[in-house]
Design a protein around this motif. Sequence first.
Motif, PDB file in Angstrom:
ATOM      1  N   ASP A   1       0.820  -1.212   0.000  1.00 17.80           N
ATOM      2  CA  ASP A   1       0.000   0.000   0.000  1.00 17.80           C
ATOM      3  C   ASP A   1       0.853   1.260   0.000  1.00 17.80           C
ATOM      4  O   ASP A   1       0.389   2.329  -0.379  1.00 17.80           O
ATOM      5  N   ASP A   2       2.100   1.146   0.421  1.00 17.55           N
ATOM      6  CA  ASP A   2       3.000   2.297   0.475  1.00 17.55           C
ATOM      7  C   ASP A   2       3.681   2.570  -0.862  1.00 17.55           C
ATOM      8  O   ASP A   2       4.272   3.617  -1.049  1.00 17.55           O
ATOM      9  N   LEU A   3       3.626   1.613  -1.762  1.00 12.77           N
ATOM     10  CA  LEU A   3       4.297   1.758  -3.048  1.00 12.77           C
ATOM     11  C   LEU A   3       3.414   2.517  -4.027  1.00 12.77           C
ATOM     12  O   LEU A   3       2.189   2.443  -3.957  1.00 12.77           O
ATOM     13  N   PRO A   4       4.038   3.272  -4.962  1.00 16.51           N
ATOM     14  CA  PRO A   4       3.222   3.942  -5.983  1.00 16.51           C
ATOM     15  C   PRO A   4       2.495   2.898  -6.826  1.00 16.51           C
ATOM     16  O   PRO A   4       3.033   1.832  -7.124  1.00 16.51           O
ATOM     17  N   ARG A   5       1.280   3.197  -7.155  1.00 19.65           N
ATOM     18  CA  ARG A   5       0.486   2.265  -7.953  1.00 19.65           C
ATOM     19  C   ARG A   5       0.828   2.441  -9.439  1.00 19.65           C
ATOM     20  O   ARG A   5       1.060   3.547  -9.895  1.00 19.65           O
ATOM     21  N   LYS A   6       0.813   1.327 -10.148  1.00 22.53           N
ATOM     22  CA  LYS A   6       1.048   1.377 -11.585  1.00 22.53           C
ATOM     23  C   LYS A   6      -0.135   2.073 -12.241  1.00 22.53           C
ATOM     24  O   LYS A   6      -1.285   1.755 -11.969  1.00 22.53           O
ATOM     25  N   LYS A   7       0.161   3.034 -13.094  1.00 16.27           N
ATOM     26  CA  LYS A   7      -0.892   3.765 -13.786  1.00 16.27           C
ATOM     27  C   LYS A   7      -1.569   2.836 -14.790  1.00 16.27           C
ATOM     28  O   LYS A   7      -0.919   2.191 -15.598  1.00 16.27           O
ATOM     29  N   HIS A   8      -2.869   2.756 -14.699  1.00 16.15           N
ATOM     30  CA  HIS A   8      -3.634   1.927 -15.613  1.00 16.15           C
ATOM     31  C   HIS A   8      -3.825   2.683 -16.919  1.00 16.15           C
ATOM     32  O   HIS A   8      -4.237   3.844 -16.907  1.00 16.15           O
ATOM     33  N   ASP A   9      -3.510   2.073 -18.029  1.00 18.94           N
ATOM     34  CA  ASP A   9      -3.583   2.734 -19.329  1.00 18.94           C
ATOM     35  C   ASP A   9      -4.943   2.488 -19.971  1.00 18.94           C
ATOM     36  O   ASP A   9      -5.145   1.507 -20.686  1.00 18.94           O
ATOM     37  N   LEU A  10      -5.880   3.386 -19.681  1.00 18.63           N
ATOM     38  CA  LEU A  10      -7.245   3.241 -20.197  1.00 18.63           C
ATOM     39  C   LEU A  10      -7.302   3.351 -21.714  1.00 18.63           C
ATOM     40  O   LEU A  10      -8.110   2.683 -22.364  1.00 18.63           O
ATOM     41  N   LEU A  11      -6.447   4.205 -22.299  1.00 19.19           N
ATOM     42  CA  LEU A  11      -6.461   4.345 -23.757  1.00 19.19           C
ATOM     43  C   LEU A  11      -6.032   3.051 -24.438  1.00 19.19           C
ATOM     44  O   LEU A  11      -6.611   2.655 -25.453  1.00 19.19           O
ATOM     45  N   ALA A  12      -5.039   2.387 -23.878  1.00 20.82           N
ATOM     46  CA  ALA A  12      -4.604   1.109 -24.437  1.00 20.82           C
ATOM     47  C   ALA A  12      -5.723   0.078 -24.309  1.00 20.82           C
ATOM     48  O   ALA A  12      -5.941  -0.720 -25.227  1.00 20.82           O
ATOM     49  N   ASP A  13      -6.434   0.098 -23.180  1.00 16.71           N
ATOM     50  CA  ASP A  13      -7.568  -0.814 -23.002  1.00 16.71           C
ATOM     51  C   ASP A  13      -8.643  -0.561 -24.053  1.00 16.71           C
ATOM     52  O   ASP A  13      -9.199  -1.499 -24.631  1.00 16.71           O
ATOM     53  N   LEU A  14      -8.931   0.712 -24.307  1.00 19.45           N
ATOM     54  CA  LEU A  14      -9.937   1.051 -25.316  1.00 19.45           C
ATOM     55  C   LEU A  14      -9.500   0.583 -26.704  1.00 19.45           C
ATOM     56  O   LEU A  14     -10.311   0.070 -27.478  1.00 19.45           O
TER      57      LEU A  14
END
Length: 76
Positions: free
Chosen positions: A16-29
Amino acid sequence: MTTCPPHASVAGMFDDDLPRKKHDLLADLAREDLDRLSIADLDERIAALEAELARARAKRDGAAKFRAAADSLFKS
């Protein structure tokens, strides 16, 4: 002494202390299969994407105006 729940690992205790990986919504689309969509579904998708573009452009324009105002304030 801190104990972990049975399903938790020691390595995962601090995730929970680590930065979260940014989810690439454009790639998903871009990966979505459009073949299964009807014309009405495609029209709805296009309208939603155009609305999101308008929202992003408005945010960008507002940020640019704010930046210009701040720049002019500090240049004086």
